[in-house]
Scaffold this active site. Structure first.
Site, short mmCIF file in Angstrom:
data_model
loop_
_atom_site.label_atom_id
_atom_site.label_comp_id
_atom_site.label_asym_id
_atom_site.label_seq_id
_atom_site.Cartn_x
_atom_site.Cartn_y
_atom_site.Cartn_z
N GLU A 176 -4.79 2.22 2.96
CA GLU A 176 -4.82 1.00 3.77
C GLU A 176 -4.90 1.32 5.25
OE1 GLU A 176 -3.09 -2.50 5.98
OE2 GLU A 176 -2.49 -0.40 5.95
N ASP B 265 0.16 4.35 1.25
CA ASP B 265 0.05 5.31 2.35
C ASP B 265 0.81 4.85 3.58
OD1 ASP B 265 -1.89 3.22 2.57
OD2 ASP B 265 -2.97 4.36 4.08
N HIS C 216 0.84 -1.21 0.00
CA HIS C 216 0.00 0.00 0.00
C HIS C 216 0.86 1.25 0.00
CE1 HIS C 216 0.43 0.69 4.42
NE2 HIS C 216 0.35 -0.64 4.52
#
Length: 486
Positions: free
Chosen positions: A147, A80, A78
């Site tokens: 996420e 983030d 992910h």
């Protein structure tokens, strides 16, 4: 500690990408700059890219000669990161780069989160795309958004876009282990409009601060019994304010529903002559909590200072009492251990954020469980708890857990890669945390999935660190596995 020279870390192809990630801010829901950078990077190398409707990035690399018929592998992570900083640290996560240092073989961000969760996974996947000396079948890299703050990228992932048969999720945090299952979760969003009234004229205003806790990940660290600043402050205020006729002005604690809060602060109003008694009560509470948290989180501090700002209103007494009683008596932490899986928490919750102000009154509670039905039932129980104090709340949709498949070919491939590269048998585990695998499986039910990663400590808290040599090991494991896929 020394400032890190990424060019001297191995494998350089991985650390070069992680260095770039440290320079591009990527808070949850604000991943667009990083996504565009990676998309441009891939297209400059003639790799196919696709951004789906929610904002997930998919990059494809064709098979090397002779491996065209091998099973397609999806490398998933992910974009983030959790953005947490120590109190007093000046860091703008929307502008400022992360500043890691090296200490005793660990790469550390001393006063902020590092973003090794999941920057290392992204860097490993990008290194595979860049490398030209790895034999592999068709590769897809799936990099999701959000996420850490809702998993909307996984939840709204488009069906029918991915073509791979196996998925390697590179988002767990203990080298030597392969994960094949995870908890599901539900968020409880508690809130209402607060009413204020004029403060009695004979009161002074004081700030109470709970600080110096370790914090940590609300899933993988919840069983450690660390202090939760929101819980500790709510207990103190609930015990102290009512008998002293003190009043609450505001309460701030925590900044993420999936991080155990390290700090919380409240402004209260008392009579000037009560200040010595308050100071004594704070000292007693600090000692009691330090004893409760002995050898776990015993650096806890509870402190106070007078607030000289002009304040003329306090929360109404009825709402003050309702909120403090609700918070102080709310279930928190490990609710149940698994009877089927040894040493695994089955169900838990985290009171991650409390904000009681004129502008907003909310609490964010995250519930996790290895059993989806239990997550729903426990979240509903907490919702009923707040409702008994006439405080309303909403439940977000269930984020599904990931059911283990110990017979999958993908798992056997990684087990064999461990044996081949390191001559060790990895531990097989499930994790009491949210991985995206369970949600992705709802869109792609035939995918065979396994998760692994390097040693990462303190994810979701300042001081987050990753063990440098385990990143090198993860790279060797990944290369070995990809080359062996048939």
């Amino acid at each position: 500690m020394i400032q890190v020279d990424f060019s001297k870390l191995s494998p350089q192809v991985v650390w070069r990408h992680f260095e770039t990630l440290c320079t591009i801010p990527r808070p949850s829901k604000h991943e667009q700059r990083l996504r565009q950078h990676l998309k441009d990077w891939a297209e400059q190398r003639n790799l196919e890219t696709y951004v789906d409707n929610i904002g997930n990035l998919i990059i494809r690399k064709v098979a090397t000669t002779g491996k065209e018929q091998a099973a397609g592998v999806i490398l998933q992570g992910h974009l983030d990161m959790v953005t947490q900083a120590n109190r007093g640290t000046q860091h703008d996560f929307f502008k400022d780069p992360i500043q890691p240092v090296l200490k005793d073989g660990w790469l550390i961000a001393e006063n902020t989160t590092l973003g090794a969760d999941n920057g290392i996974g992204v860097a490993l996947a990008m290194a595979v795309l860049e490398s030209n000396d790895i034999a592999h079948g068709p590769i897809e890299v799936l990099l999701t958004i959000d996420e850490e703050a809702g998993m909307s990228g996984a939840r709204l992932l488009e069906s029918g876009v991915l073509t791979g048969q196996w998925l390697f999720n590179i988002d767990t945090e203990e080298w030597g282990e392969l994960y094949l299952g995870c908890a599901g979760s539900i968020d409880l969003e508690v809130g209402q409009t607060l009413e204020y009234e004029t403060a009695p004229s004979d009161l002074i205003f004081v700030d109470l601060l709970v600080s110096a806790l370790k914090g940590g990940h609300s899933g993988v660290d919840i069983h450690l019994g660390r202090g939760n600043a929101n819980v500790i402050l709510a207990h103190f205020l609930n015990d102290y304010l009512a008998p002293s006729n003190g009043r609450l002005v505001e309460f701030f604690g925590g900044s993420a529903r999936n991080a155990i809060p390290r700090e919380a602060v409240a402004t209260i109003a008392i009579k000037a002559e009560q200040l010595p008694a308050l100071e004594n009560a704070v000292a007693v509470a600090q000692t009691e909590w330090q004893q409760k948290l002995q050898n776990i989180d015993d650096q806890l501090q509870i402190s106070l200072q007078q607030n000289a700002n002009p304040i003329n209103e306090v929360i109404t007494l009825q709402q003050q009492q309702a909120w403090l009683q609700a918070l102080a008596s709310c279930p928190y932490g490990t609710a149940q251990w698994s009877s089927a899986l040894a040493d695994v928490v089955e169900t838990s919750n985290n009171i991650g954020v409390v904000k009681l102000t004129k502008d907003e009154a909310k609490t964010l509670v995250m519930v996790r469980s290895m059993v989806n039905q239990e997550a729903v039932a426990f979240a509903q129980k907490i919702q009923q708890h707040f409702a008994s104090f006439e405080i309303q709340s909403e439940l977000t949709p269930l984020v599904s857990g990931w059911t283990p498949n110990p017979e999958s070919a993908a798992l056997k491939c990684l087990q064999q890669a461990y044996q081949s590269a390191f001559d060790i048998e990895p531990n097989l585990k499930v994790i009491h945390a949210g991985l995206e695998c369970g949600i992705i499986a709802e869109h792609y039910p035939d995918l065979q999935m396994v998760s692994f990663g390097p040693d990462i400590q303190g994810a979701h808290a300042p001081g987050e660190r990753v063990k440098v040599d385990t990143v090198d090991k993860c790279w060797k494991l990944l290369v070995t596995a990809l080359e062996s896929v048939k």
